[in-house]
Design an enzyme around this catalytic site. Structure first.
Site, mmCIF file in Angstrom:
data_model
loop_
_atom_site.group_PDB
_atom_site.id
_atom_site.type_symbol
_atom_site.label_atom_id
_atom_site.label_comp_id
_atom_site.label_asym_id
_atom_site.label_seq_id
_atom_site.Cartn_x
_atom_site.Cartn_y
_atom_site.Cartn_z
ATOM 1 N N GLU A 38 0.833 -1.212 0.000
ATOM 2 C CA GLU A 38 0.000 0.000 0.000
ATOM 3 C C GLU A 38 0.866 1.260 0.000
ATOM 4 O O GLU A 38 0.538 2.249 -0.654
ATOM 5 C CB GLU A 38 -0.948 -0.034 1.197
ATOM 6 C CG GLU A 38 -2.003 -1.133 1.034
ATOM 7 C CD GLU A 38 -2.886 -1.288 2.253
ATOM 8 O OE1 GLU A 38 -2.330 -1.628 3.325
ATOM 9 O OE2 GLU A 38 -4.102 -1.050 2.158
ATOM 10 N N GLU A 80 -4.163 -9.156 3.832
ATOM 11 C CA GLU A 80 -4.797 -8.779 5.094
ATOM 12 C C GLU A 80 -5.949 -9.690 5.506
ATOM 13 O O GLU A 80 -6.157 -9.953 6.691
ATOM 14 C CB GLU A 80 -5.311 -7.326 5.020
ATOM 15 C CG GLU A 80 -4.231 -6.268 5.151
ATOM 16 C CD GLU A 80 -3.619 -5.875 3.812
ATOM 17 O OE1 GLU A 80 -3.730 -6.676 2.857
ATOM 18 O OE2 GLU A 80 -3.040 -4.787 3.728
HETATM 19 N N1 T1G Z 1 4.681 -7.852 11.223
HETATM 20 C C1 T1G Z 1 5.481 -8.294 12.205
HETATM 21 N N2 T1G Z 1 6.297 -9.350 12.083
HETATM 22 C C2 T1G Z 1 6.311 -9.967 10.897
HETATM 23 C C3 T1G Z 1 5.514 -9.554 9.815
HETATM 24 C C4 T1G Z 1 4.668 -8.430 10.013
HETATM 25 N N3 T1G Z 1 3.894 -7.953 9.035
HETATM 26 N N4 T1G Z 1 5.756 -10.379 8.779
HETATM 27 C C5 T1G Z 1 6.676 -11.259 9.193
HETATM 28 N N5 T1G Z 1 7.018 -11.010 10.471
HETATM 29 C C6 T1G Z 1 8.007 -11.713 11.296
HETATM 30 C C7 T1G Z 1 7.574 -13.154 11.628
HETATM 31 O O1 T1G Z 1 6.754 -13.186 12.772
HETATM 32 C C8 T1G Z 1 8.924 -13.796 11.856
HETATM 33 O O2 T1G Z 1 9.355 -13.425 13.139
HETATM 34 C C9 T1G Z 1 9.856 -13.086 10.870
HETATM 35 O O3 T1G Z 1 9.184 -11.852 10.520
HETATM 36 C C10 T1G Z 1 10.106 -13.863 9.597
HETATM 37 O O4 T1G Z 1 8.857 -14.299 9.093
HETATM 38 C C11 T1G Z 1 -2.305 -1.605 7.019
HETATM 39 C C12 T1G Z 1 -2.996 -3.816 8.458
HETATM 40 C C13 T1G Z 1 6.920 -11.804 4.900
HETATM 41 C C14 T1G Z 1 6.318 -13.794 3.498
HETATM 42 O O5 T1G Z 1 0.240 -10.525 6.427
HETATM 43 O O6 T1G Z 1 3.572 -13.517 5.023
HETATM 44 O O7 T1G Z 1 -0.254 -4.563 6.523
HETATM 45 O O8 T1G Z 1 9.310 -15.670 14.147
HETATM 46 O O9 T1G Z 1 9.137 -16.754 9.592
HETATM 47 O O10 T1G Z 1 8.750 -17.629 5.758
HETATM 48 O O11 T1G Z 1 -3.374 -2.835 5.355
HETATM 49 O O12 T1G Z 1 6.251 -13.577 7.217
HETATM 50 O O13 T1G Z 1 11.434 -14.720 13.259
HETATM 51 O O14 T1G Z 1 10.372 -13.725 15.299
HETATM 52 O O15 T1G Z 1 7.183 -15.912 8.225
HETATM 53 O O16 T1G Z 1 10.458 -15.880 5.031
HETATM 54 C C15 T1G Z 1 0.001 -7.781 6.254
HETATM 55 C C16 T1G Z 1 2.851 -11.521 6.886
HETATM 56 C C17 T1G Z 1 0.143 -7.145 7.603
HETATM 57 C C18 T1G Z 1 2.545 -10.543 5.795
HETATM 58 C C19 T1G Z 1 8.153 -13.919 5.228
HETATM 59 N N6 T1G Z 1 1.178 -8.545 5.967
HETATM 60 N N7 T1G Z 1 4.142 -12.143 6.714
HETATM 61 O O17 T1G Z 1 8.038 -15.327 5.329
HETATM 62 O O18 T1G Z 1 9.599 -15.823 7.308
HETATM 63 S S1 T1G Z 1 -1.298 -6.265 8.058
HETATM 64 C C20 T1G Z 1 1.226 -9.892 6.094
HETATM 65 C C21 T1G Z 1 4.392 -13.137 5.848
HETATM 66 C C22 T1G Z 1 -1.231 -4.879 7.132
HETATM 67 C C23 T1G Z 1 -2.316 -2.862 6.265
HETATM 68 C C24 T1G Z 1 -2.495 -4.083 7.096
HETATM 69 C C25 T1G Z 1 5.725 -13.799 5.929
HETATM 70 C C26 T1G Z 1 6.771 -13.294 4.893
HETATM 71 P P1 T1G Z 1 10.186 -14.439 14.019
HETATM 72 P P2 T1G Z 1 8.613 -15.799 8.595
HETATM 73 P P3 T1G Z 1 9.262 -16.228 5.815
#
Ligand code: T1G
Length: 648
Positions: free
Chosen positions: A113, A133
């Site tokens: 975004e 999301e």
């Molecule tokens: N926030 C905080 N921590 C996150 C994170 C996030 N968005 N994404 C990943 N992590 C942490 C995860 O907990 C882990 O931590 C480490 O990063 C590595 O992740 C306003 C409201 C990016 C494809 O849903 O899909 O934006 O366990 O083990 O397999 O509209 O993480 O090492 O302590 O999964 O390489 C929307 C979620 C948010 C993406 C990487 N975004 N993340 O995968 O490693 S809401 C998502 C993923 C939002 C807006 C809205 C995957 C990844 P730790 P991992 P990976």
């Protein structure tokens, strides 16, 4: 050591301001990152030496979106005062200088975004972009419901949001979500008027005429309702998209007063807040972190050890399980030796691996050439001659104790002394499997669920002797083959579990006898048993099982162990296992999370009602809530606060 969340700023000699989102490992948009981004953008717009702005991410990724931890800490916007969308418009979209997002790695959720708020996007090879999301039970909150339809067209945008699936760089370029030039040059070209400056919130060239657009939304509503009738947030997402279509993107967004504010009309903000208030959102965020927390095992992953690479893994047995395991390994690039006892069985096993891969090709999940290369990684064998090359062996033969013991003794002789010897048994005590070896420290359970190349869970069963290194290596292997691992303790209850499962599941009783014993207590069982012996001595068999359990103080749930043990490390592991292996709906957050959400008192009341209902038929005891459940209900305590027993 990761630094504090921020965004860095530099102006290069060509007058390009580079703002870099910085919050390792995935540049999640912590409120401090957003604050720094907006303040640097304001500085760039105000600096006469700056001609254009490039927004990028530190390290390999652009950004994985809003920091999901903020949802858990319930700090919401974390001090952002409800003007994130206004700030994106002012700082990125319509300020005096053109902005370009330079995307590599992932740009997900809020990350995409932010990129869409910029006037253009330059995307590196291998990058993935998406709005996932809905997978967290919320809707895009930083303008995604307005900008994505205007960049890629309504139909594709709705598909991307409702499925949460990211698209690759190449597709992004084709769809118009990415502009293909080098970021810095593109920014300067826009500044010089050589390339168009796009305002994705207000452009309309990709949108269908109003009537058609509304029909697309209606169709998507029906589809979403059909796919998951329990879920409200996909409809809220479509509400936000529809509001933007009927009133215009800017109007749709104007009503949004920020990420968590309930102010405004039917704009994105309100829909976001409505979704964020649902239990579905809490449950899905819980599952997000629970899935990742299963990879962290106290005393193992924090012990300063490094996982050893598993390059060559042998699989013993080419049946349904073994061939599925071999497929999963080969798909992850591991060299596999598939061993069988005769050529006919080996041909069958290899045939099954081939069929598994063919099915992926048929479903469009992989190209034929890739399937051929994967199959070439699996070598058949009828003996142990090549086992010296194995980093690990996974035994998946029939559940026969003497056979497995013999195999493990053979493996000890055939493999290197550092090779991991794993068994896929679901019923046999792992200590028993390795009883005829001196290799107990490298014997581990690797319990796959059938079909092994598809089911996402891997239970790692460690005995008291299994070394930390071996658990760590098996955890790393699970990651490599894209399985969610749950580390559990060894328990002789595996066999018991099976009996209970057959009786409770297939025969139809609500609860198996061993489970019932643990619920009621072995002490009660002993007492009742003695009465039986006294009254009907000719009709009962005197077993030592129940007295032994009593001697060992394994009275059932009241002492935390009976036939079954508490075998998981944390309640979240049970949640993940219930979602991954039992098909428990993820939007309910897993077994224990759901029970806590509903509350122990409601569960106790429901069980009491069932108990009363079935009492006349003599089955009331099956449903009687256990002491633990009752005491949690009475004390208003969460079940997860004290869960130690796993009775999957
Ligand atoms: N926030 C905080 N921590 C996150 C994170 C996030 N968005 N994404 C990943 N992590 C942490 C995860 O907990 C882990 O931590 C480490 O990063 C590595 O992740 C306003 C409201 C990016 C494809 O849903 O899909 O934006 O366990 O083990 O397999 O509209 O993480 O090492 O302590 O999964 O390489 C929307 C979620 C948010 C993406 C990487 N975004 N993340 O995968 O490693 S809401 C998502 C993923 C939002 C807006 C809205 C995957 C990844 P730790 P991992 P990976």
């Amino acid at each position: 050591m990761a630094g504090a969340p921020t965004a860095t700023y530099r102006v290069d000699p060509d007058g390009v301001a580079v703002i870099s989102l910085s919050n390792a490992p995935v540049n999640a948009l912590h409120p401090d990152v957003l604050r720094a981004l907006f303040s640097h953008a304001a500085a760039a717009h105000a600096d006469p030496s700056v001609r254009a702005i490039v927004v990028t991410g530190a390290g390999a990724n652009f950004s994985a979106g809003f920091d999901i931890n903020q949802f858990v800490s319930a700090s919401g916007g974390g001090g952002i005062d409800g003007s994130i969308n206004d700030a994106i418009c002012a700082a990125l979209e319509s300020g005096p200088k053109p902005t370009v997002a330079a995307v590599s790695g992932v740009a997900l959720g809020g990350g995409l975004e932010v990129a869409m708020g910029c006037n253009a996007r330059v995307v590196a090879e291998g990058a993935r972009m998406g709005l996932p999301e809905l997978q967290l039970g919320i809707i895009p909150g930083f303008g995604g419901t307005q900008r994505l339809p205007r960049l890629v067209g309504l139909q594709k945008a709705i598909e991307m949001m409702l499925t949460s699936a990211p698209i690759k760089a190449e597709a992004a370029k084709k769809l118009g979500l990415a502009d293909a030039l080098a970021a810095k040059q593109h920014a300067l070209d826009i500044a010089a008027g050589k390339a168009p400056r796009n305002f994705s919130l207000t452009r309309g060239d990709k949108l269908e005429p109003l009537g058609e657009a509304l029909a697309v939304v209606e169709f998507a509503r029906a589809q979403a309702a059909k796919r998951a009738r329990h879920l409200k947030h996909p409809q809220l997402c479509l509400d936000a998209i529809q509001a933007g279509i009927t009133d215009g993107g800017a109007a749709g967004l104007k009503k949004a007063r920020g990420l968590f504010a309930l102010l405004g009309g039917m704009g994105e903000g309100e829909c976001f807040a409505a979704a964020a208030a649902l239990d579905t959102h809490k449950a899905l965020v819980h599952i997000f972190f629970a899935q990742r927390s299963t990879k962290k095992v106290r005393g193992v992953t924090d012990a300063g050890l490094k996982p050893r690479p598993m390059r060559v893994v042998a699989v013993l047995g080419g049946g349904l399980m073994g061939s599925g395991i071999a497929t999963a390994l080969a798909l992850a690039g591991v060299d596999v030796i598939l061993k069988e006892v005769n050529q006919q069985f080996l041909d069958g096993g290899m045939g099954r691996v081939k069929a598994n891969l063919a099915s992926r090709v048929k479903k469009g999940k992989m190209a034929q050439a890739a399937a051929d290369a994967t199959l070439a990684r699996v070598k058949g064998s009828l003996d142990y001659a090549s086992f010296g090359s194995c980093d690990m062996v996974i035994e998946a033969v029939i559940e026969d104790i003497p056979l497995k013991q013999r195999i493990f003794a053979d493996l000890e002789a055939a493999c290197r002394p550092d090779a991991i010897l794993a068994t896929n048994t679901s019923t046999i005590d792992i200590d028993l499997v390795g009883a005829k070896t001196r290799a107990q420290d490298r014997i581990v359970g690797a319990h796959f669920f059938s079909p092994a190349h598809i089911m996402p869970l891997l239970e790692i069963v460690r005995t008291k002797s299994t070394s930390k290194q071996v658990v760590l290596d098996t955890l790393a292997l699970a990651g490599a083959i894209k399985k969610t691992p749950v580390v559990v303790g060894n328990c002789t209850g595996f066999a018991v579990n099976r009996v209970d499962a057959v009786i409770a599941g297939e025969f139809g009783m609500p609860m198996g006898p061993f489970r019932l014993n643990d619920l009621v207590g072995s002490d009660i069982g002993l007492h009742v048993g003695r009465n039986f012996v006294e009254s009907f001595s000719e009709r009962v068999y005197v077993s030592h099982l129940i007295p032994s359990l009593n001697d060992a103080k394994r009275l059932g749930e009241k002492t935390g162990a009976g036939f079954y043990k508490g075998i998981v490390e944390k309640p979240a592991d049970l949640d993940v296992a219930s979602v991954m292996a039992m098909g428990f709906p993820p939007f309910r957050g897993g077994l224990i999370f759901w029970a806590d959400l509903v509350g122990a008192p409601r569960i106790v009341a429901a069980l009491d009602a069932l108990s009363d209902k079935f009492a006349p038929a003599g089955a009331g005891g099956f449903f009687k809530p256990c002491d633990y459940l009752r005491s949690a209900a009475a004390a208003g305590r969460k079940l997860s606060a004290g869960v130690v027993a796993s009775r999957m």
